[in-house]
Write an enzyme that holds these catalytic residues in place. Structure first.
Site, PDB file in Angstrom:
ATOM      1  N   TYR A   1       0.826  -1.212   0.000  1.00  0.00           N
ATOM      2  CA  TYR A   1       0.000   0.000   0.000  1.00  0.00           C
ATOM      3  C   TYR A   1       0.851   1.249   0.000  1.00  0.00           C
ATOM      4  O   TYR A   1       2.069   1.185   0.221  1.00  0.00           O
ATOM      5  CB  TYR A   1      -0.969  -0.005   1.188  1.00  0.00           C
ATOM      6  CG  TYR A   1      -0.338   0.299   2.535  1.00  0.00           C
ATOM      7  CD1 TYR A   1       0.478  -0.624   3.172  1.00  0.00           C
ATOM      8  CD2 TYR A   1      -0.535   1.522   3.165  1.00  0.00           C
ATOM      9  CE1 TYR A   1       1.053  -0.348   4.394  1.00  0.00           C
ATOM     10  CE2 TYR A   1       0.042   1.809   4.398  1.00  0.00           C
ATOM     11  CZ  TYR A   1       0.831   0.874   5.005  1.00  0.00           C
ATOM     12  OH  TYR A   1       1.417   1.157   6.218  1.00  0.00           O
TER      13      TYR A   1
ATOM     14  N   ARG B   1       8.163   4.018  -4.661  1.00  0.00           N
ATOM     15  CA  ARG B   1       8.258   3.014  -3.591  1.00  0.00           C
ATOM     16  C   ARG B   1       7.258   1.886  -3.815  1.00  0.00           C
ATOM     17  O   ARG B   1       7.553   0.714  -3.540  1.00  0.00           O
ATOM     18  CB  ARG B   1       8.044   3.648  -2.222  1.00  0.00           C
ATOM     19  CG  ARG B   1       8.259   2.631  -1.091  1.00  0.00           C
ATOM     20  CD  ARG B   1       8.202   3.244   0.276  1.00  0.00           C
ATOM     21  NE  ARG B   1       6.919   3.867   0.518  1.00  0.00           N
ATOM     22  CZ  ARG B   1       6.659   4.667   1.549  1.00  0.00           C
ATOM     23  NH1 ARG B   1       7.600   4.940   2.429  1.00  0.00           N
ATOM     24  NH2 ARG B   1       5.465   5.196   1.701  1.00  0.00           N
TER      25      ARG B   1
ATOM     26  N   ARG C   1      -8.107 -20.724  -1.511  1.00  0.00           N
ATOM     27  CA  ARG C   1      -6.986 -20.401  -0.626  1.00  0.00           C
ATOM     28  C   ARG C   1      -5.841 -21.369  -0.869  1.00  0.00           C
ATOM     29  O   ARG C   1      -6.053 -22.587  -0.869  1.00  0.00           O
ATOM     30  CB  ARG C   1      -7.441 -20.502   0.835  1.00  0.00           C
ATOM     31  CG  ARG C   1      -6.362 -20.155   1.841  1.00  0.00           C
ATOM     32  CD  ARG C   1      -6.923 -20.139   3.260  1.00  0.00           C
ATOM     33  NE  ARG C   1      -5.899 -19.768   4.226  1.00  0.00           N
ATOM     34  CZ  ARG C   1      -5.130 -20.631   4.878  1.00  0.00           C
ATOM     35  NH1 ARG C   1      -5.270 -21.936   4.676  1.00  0.00           N
ATOM     36  NH2 ARG C   1      -4.220 -20.206   5.746  1.00  0.00           N
TER      37      ARG C   1
ATOM     38  N   LYS D   1       6.451  -2.252   1.911  1.00  0.00           N
ATOM     39  CA  LYS D   1       5.294  -1.640   2.585  1.00  0.00           C
ATOM     40  C   LYS D   1       4.073  -2.537   2.433  1.00  0.00           C
ATOM     41  O   LYS D   1       3.167  -2.261   1.640  1.00  0.00           O
ATOM     42  CB  LYS D   1       5.051  -0.225   2.019  1.00  0.00           C
ATOM     43  CG  LYS D   1       4.180   0.641   2.919  1.00  0.00           C
ATOM     44  CD  LYS D   1       4.245   2.090   2.480  1.00  0.00           C
ATOM     45  CE  LYS D   1       3.184   2.962   3.107  1.00  0.00           C
ATOM     46  NZ  LYS D   1       3.302   3.130   4.559  1.00  0.00           N
TER      47      LYS D   1
ATOM     48  N   GLU E   1      12.110   2.352  14.330  1.00  0.00           N
ATOM     49  CA  GLU E   1      11.231   3.420  13.841  1.00  0.00           C
ATOM     50  C   GLU E   1       9.954   3.412  14.674  1.00  0.00           C
ATOM     51  O   GLU E   1       9.813   2.602  15.597  1.00  0.00           O
ATOM     52  CB  GLU E   1      10.925   3.224  12.349  1.00  0.00           C
ATOM     53  CG  GLU E   1      10.270   1.903  12.035  1.00  0.00           C
ATOM     54  CD  GLU E   1      10.058   1.654  10.542  1.00  0.00           C
ATOM     55  OE1 GLU E   1       9.992   2.617   9.765  1.00  0.00           O
ATOM     56  OE2 GLU E   1       9.946   0.464  10.170  1.00  0.00           O
TER      57      GLU E   1
HETATM   58  N1  PLP Z   1       7.745   3.700   8.925  1.00  0.00           N
HETATM   59  C1  PLP Z   1       6.631   2.967   8.950  1.00  0.00           C
HETATM   60  C2  PLP Z   1       6.628   1.665   9.666  1.00  0.00           C
HETATM   61  C3  PLP Z   1       5.468   3.435   8.305  1.00  0.00           C
HETATM   62  O1  PLP Z   1       4.345   2.682   8.327  1.00  0.00           O
HETATM   63  C4  PLP Z   1       5.498   4.694   7.647  1.00  0.00           C
HETATM   64  C5  PLP Z   1       4.316   5.212   6.967  1.00  0.00           C
HETATM   65  O2  PLP Z   1       3.278   4.608   6.922  1.00  0.00           O
HETATM   66  C6  PLP Z   1       6.693   5.430   7.670  1.00  0.00           C
HETATM   67  C7  PLP Z   1       7.806   4.899   8.313  1.00  0.00           C
HETATM   68  C8  PLP Z   1       6.778   6.767   7.000  1.00  0.00           C
HETATM   69  O3  PLP Z   1       6.771   6.627   5.617  1.00  0.00           O
HETATM   70  P1  PLP Z   1       6.281   7.816   4.678  1.00  0.00           P
HETATM   71  O4  PLP Z   1       7.119   9.003   5.061  1.00  0.00           O
HETATM   72  O5  PLP Z   1       6.588   7.339   3.318  1.00  0.00           O
HETATM   73  O6  PLP Z   1       4.847   8.015   4.967  1.00  0.00           O
END
Ligand code: PLP
Length: 287
Positions: free
Chosen positions: A33, A52, A101, A150, A183
């Site tokens: 996403y 990305r 599935r 992501k 993070e």
């Molecule tokens: N880290 C994580 C785990 C995230 O889910 C996100 C955004 O959803 C970010 C960092 C920040 O990413 P962006 O600056 O591309 O929104």
């Protein structure tokens, strides 16, 4: 008010949008996403998000049924149809519906599922939280080892947000086995010491934030030193400032970590300045 959403080429009232129960996004979290902000009716850093998305898809051997130009047109159409002045567009691409599935990936010729919807956030740029800053707790990083992709596998980050809520704070920062911050639940994490901005280096253990890339570029242009390396909670608690970045919060000051005030316990001047620069520059470049 009912939104108009996008499902595989169609624009539909949200109550009429349908995805199969066999969709691999639903059964296997087999999907990726992006979230793109909208300010003044325009898309912030769409190119970065599209790039990305392409990388996430490639890492999972998925093909996107929609081209970048079509994605851009669709984002703009959703903004227009829903009258979004300030808010977000959520886009999800899954491996699609193989009709049953199975752990095995379906034939790559199976078209993926593409859905998108808007979220209206009138005060996105002047969110009250940015004036007081986030309070954060730390929790172990128990996510899988490819969080640079992501994916929609967001259960643990969701649990991290709930842990924060139960503790009466705004977010959780994840700690690796060595006790260093990776993070936030849905944002990248930074500390500030004097003229230095410190944030974890890119790798498979953090998401390569699109906001992070822009903020570090603006920070270097504004003559800050940027150090990409791990930092611990103890180092963060002794820092002058801390902040988080993400498309939905831009630059968000962090004023408390595990119950201890950072710096003055108020949003610091560096975070406030970087937020201003980010918003100014990105608004100018919005499409
Ligand atoms: N880290 C994580 C785990 C995230 O889910 C996100 C955004 O959803 C970010 C960092 C920040 O990413 P962006 O600056 O591309 O929104």
């Amino acid at each position: 008010m009912s939104r108009t959403v996008y499902v595989n080429g169609d624009y539909l009232p949200e109550a009429e949008a349908r995805v199969s129960i066999f969709d691999r996004g639903f059964l296997m979290a087999d999907g990726v996403y992006e979230v793109t902000s909208v300010l003044d009716g325009k898309l912030i850093d769409f190119k970065g998000h599209a790039k990305r998305l392409a990388r996430s898809l490639a890492e999972l051997e998925m093909t996107c049924p929609v081209s970048e130009a079509e994605l851009l047109a669709m984002h703009r159409e959703l903004v227009a149809r829903n009258g979004i002045e300030h808010g977000m567009i959520y886009l999800q691409v899954t491996r699609g519906n193989p009709g049953d599935r199975s752990f095995l990936f379906p034939d790559p010729s199976l078209p993926g599922t593409v859905v998108a919807f808007t979220q209206n956030v009138p005060n996105l740029a002047d969110a009250p939280a940015a004036k007081v800053g986030f309070k954060v707790i730390s929790i172990p990083d128990l996510r899988w080892s490819r969080v640079d992709i992501k994916t929609v596998q967001l259960l643990y980050p969701s649990m991290g947000k709930m842990a924060a809520k139960k503790a009466g704070v705004d977010d959780s920062w994840f700690l690796d086995e060595a006790g260093a911050v990776t993070e936030g639940t849905s944002n990248n994490a930074y500390i500030v010491k004097g003229n230095r901005i410190i944030t974890r280096q890119l790798g498979s253990d953090i998401l390569h934030g699109i906001t992070r890339a822009a903020v570090l570029r603006f920070a270097a242009e504004a003559q800050f030193e940027v150090e990409e390396r791990p930092f611990t909670i103890a180092e963060a608690q002794g820092a002058d400032e801390a902040f988080s970045t993400a498309a939905s919060i831009f630059v968000m000051p962090v004023v408390e970590l595990d119950g201890m005030a950072i710096g003055t316990g108020k949003p610091g001047p560096v975070a406030v300045r970087l937020r201003e620069i980010y918003l100014d520059e990105m608004r100018k470049a919005a499409i």
